[in-house]
Design a protein around this motif. Structure first.
Motif, short mmCIF file in Angstrom:
data_model
loop_
_atom_site.label_atom_id
_atom_site.label_comp_id
_atom_site.label_asym_id
_atom_site.label_seq_id
_atom_site.Cartn_x
_atom_site.Cartn_y
_atom_site.Cartn_z
N LYS A 1 5.56 28.93 24.46
CA LYS A 1 6.70 28.43 23.68
C LYS A 1 7.60 27.56 24.57
O LYS A 1 7.92 27.96 25.70
CB LYS A 1 7.50 29.59 23.08
CG LYS A 1 8.53 29.09 22.12
CD LYS A 1 9.24 30.16 21.33
CE LYS A 1 10.28 29.45 20.45
NZ LYS A 1 11.19 30.34 19.81
N GLY A 2 7.95 26.40 24.09
CA GLY A 2 8.80 25.48 24.86
C GLY A 2 8.02 24.42 25.61
O GLY A 2 8.60 23.43 26.06
N GLY B 1 9.00 21.72 17.88
CA GLY B 1 8.12 21.05 16.92
C GLY B 1 7.90 19.60 17.30
O GLY B 1 8.00 19.22 18.48
N ILE B 2 7.63 18.77 16.30
CA ILE B 2 7.29 17.37 16.57
C ILE B 2 8.53 16.61 17.05
O ILE B 2 9.55 16.58 16.38
CB ILE B 2 6.69 16.71 15.31
CG1 ILE B 2 5.33 17.36 15.00
CG2 ILE B 2 6.51 15.20 15.51
CD1 ILE B 2 4.63 16.86 13.75
N VAL C 1 4.04 13.94 20.25
CA VAL C 1 4.63 14.80 21.29
C VAL C 1 5.31 15.95 20.57
O VAL C 1 6.12 15.74 19.66
CB VAL C 1 5.68 14.03 22.12
CG1 VAL C 1 6.27 14.94 23.20
CG2 VAL C 1 5.05 12.79 22.76
N LEU C 2 4.94 17.19 20.97
CA LEU C 2 5.54 18.37 20.34
C LEU C 2 6.15 19.26 21.41
O LEU C 2 5.64 19.32 22.52
CB LEU C 2 4.52 19.27 19.68
CG LEU C 2 3.31 18.87 18.91
CD1 LEU C 2 2.20 19.85 19.23
CD2 LEU C 2 3.66 19.00 17.44
N ARG C 3 7.22 19.95 21.04
CA ARG C 3 7.66 21.07 21.87
C ARG C 3 7.16 22.32 21.16
O ARG C 3 7.57 22.60 20.03
CB ARG C 3 9.18 21.11 22.05
CG ARG C 3 9.61 22.09 23.14
CD ARG C 3 11.10 22.08 23.39
NE ARG C 3 11.63 20.81 23.85
CZ ARG C 3 11.56 20.35 25.10
NH1 ARG C 3 10.98 21.07 26.03
NH2 ARG C 3 12.07 19.16 25.41
N TRP C 4 6.22 23.03 21.79
CA TRP C 4 5.50 24.12 21.12
C TRP C 4 6.49 25.20 20.66
O TRP C 4 7.28 25.70 21.46
CB TRP C 4 4.45 24.70 22.07
CG TRP C 4 3.48 25.60 21.40
CD1 TRP C 4 3.35 26.94 21.58
CD2 TRP C 4 2.46 25.22 20.45
NE1 TRP C 4 2.32 27.42 20.81
CE2 TRP C 4 1.77 26.39 20.09
CE3 TRP C 4 2.09 24.01 19.85
CZ2 TRP C 4 0.72 26.41 19.17
CZ3 TRP C 4 1.05 24.01 18.93
CH2 TRP C 4 0.38 25.19 18.61
N ASN C 5 6.45 25.53 19.37
CA ASN C 5 7.46 26.42 18.81
C ASN C 5 6.94 27.81 18.49
O ASN C 5 7.68 28.64 17.98
CB ASN C 5 8.06 25.79 17.53
CG ASN C 5 7.00 25.46 16.50
OD1 ASN C 5 6.18 24.58 16.72
ND2 ASN C 5 6.99 26.16 15.39
#
Ligand code: UT7
Length: 333
Positions: A306-307, A177-178, A325-329
């Motif tokens: 994802k990731g 996520g964020i 900046v997000l790590r796509w979940n």
């Protein structure tokens, strides 16, 4: 699953059917397809029908996001609509969407941060959820810029289009996520991009209408310079805050205003083109809708996995700017 991240659990968008090509515009103002493509990268834009409102298209995007996330409207705690083309001065467009989707327990309000509005909204949602105040927040960027464009002004009417994108923010796995946000503003540049009349400074009058003061006025050259400067700065701050470096970015979604601005950002941030999403050729600049529409398209095209580390960067009226900046979940579609 340890739920202490805040990420996007549902996403959807809407783009109207009606296409206005550069060729169409060249019949309305003194311009050409070559000029528009060379200076902006835009080939066509979509616009709504006369009787369609910003809340109408925001509602469609919201319903698509709910469906995507498998979320019921009554689960939504808060609705934030980022727009510069609200249905009217008040009530807020968010309240109209609240009624339309049946989000019976949701609070609702609009934010005005120009083209940065959606990124501002993401940060608000993140803050409310992290603080434990709300669980599910619907953030929408929606615009019907065709309604506030001066179709006789070739320096602006070629740029803008209509559209809406929506995301539902919710708790997600830790580390996803964020990851970080950078928001900023500089009111000294406010005069560079305005809609002068219709507020307390210049209430609507015969004079304001005859002088076309209810349409967008922009100093394009100055906004261009500001954009180039601020994208690099804000992206670097957000990436650093996330504890990452630019090489870690897997996917970059810049505000879709001008291809030359995006190319300059790619160069300064050293991001190769396969990592960068561009759809302004089809839709033009849809202001607060541009990033969520692009994010939804990229997700549906399975370009984000994802990731992946995703960087969103916006700039616009205010002047304002913002990066997330997000790590796509989410799993792939
Ligand atoms: O999301 C909100 C943020 N907005 C933006 O990001 C917009 C940022 N700015 C831009 O994208 C560019 O400044 C524009 C696309 C708006 C303009 O491009 P430019 O390369 O900065 O052109 P310019 O304003 O310096 O104008 C160059 C010439 C002028 O003619 P002269 O004075 O050199 O004879 C303009 O009158 O191009 C002329 N021009 C046009 N010619 C044909 C301006 N618009 C047009 C047009 N067709 N549509």
């Amino acid at each position: 699953m340890n739920n202490i991240g805040v990420g996007i659990s549902g996403i959807g968008s809407f783009i109207p059917e009606k296409v206005i090509t550069n060729e169409d515009l060249s019949k309305m103002v003194d311009t050409s397809n070559e000029w528009i493509v060379e200076r902006t990268g835009i080939r066509e834009r979509r616009i709504v029908q006369k009787d369609t409102t910003t809340s109408d298209i925001a509602t469609i995007a919201a319903k698509r996001a709910l469906e995507d996330g498998g979320i019921l409207p009554e689960e939504i705690d808060l609705i934030i609509v980022a727009t510069v083309t609200s249905d009217m001065a008040f009530p807020s467009t968010a309240c109209i969407v609240q009624k339309n989707i049946g989000a019976v327990k949701a609070a609702a309000f609009d934010i005005s941060a120009g083209c940065s509005g959606f990124v501002y909204g993401l940060n608000l949602a993140y803050s409310f959820i992290s603080a434990g105040i709300y669980r599910k927040v619907l953030v929408i960027g929606a615009e019907t810029l065709s309604k506030i464009v001066n179709w006789q002004d070739r320096s602006t009417c070629i740029l803008f289009g209509d559209g809406a994108g929506a995301c539902i923010l919710d708790a997600c796995e830790d580390g996803y996520g964020i990851l970080a946000t950078d928001l900023g503003s500089d009111g000294n540049g406010g005069h560079l991009l305005t809609l002068p009349a219709g507020g307390s400074k210049l209430p609507a009058s015969l004079e304001t209408v005859s002088q076309n003061l209810h349409t967008i006025k922009m100093d394009g050259r100055e906004v261009f310079k500001f954009a180039v400067r601020v994208i690099e700065k804000s992206a670097n701050i957000a990436v650093e805050k996330a504890g990452l470096i630019l090489e870690d970015v897997d996917f970059f979604i810049p505000h879709q205003a001008n291809l030359r601005i995006i190319q300059s950002a790619m160069k300064k941030l050293n991001l190769q083109s396969h990592k960068v999403y561009v759809n302004l050729d089809k839709y033009g600049n849809t202001s607060a809708a541009s990033i969520p529409v692009a994010l939804d398209e990229a997700y549906r095209r399975n370009l984000i996995k994802k990731g992946d580390v995703v960087l969103l960067v916006a700039f616009g009226a205010g002047l304002t700017w913002g990066s997330t900046v997000l790590r796509w979940n989410k799993q792939e579609v």
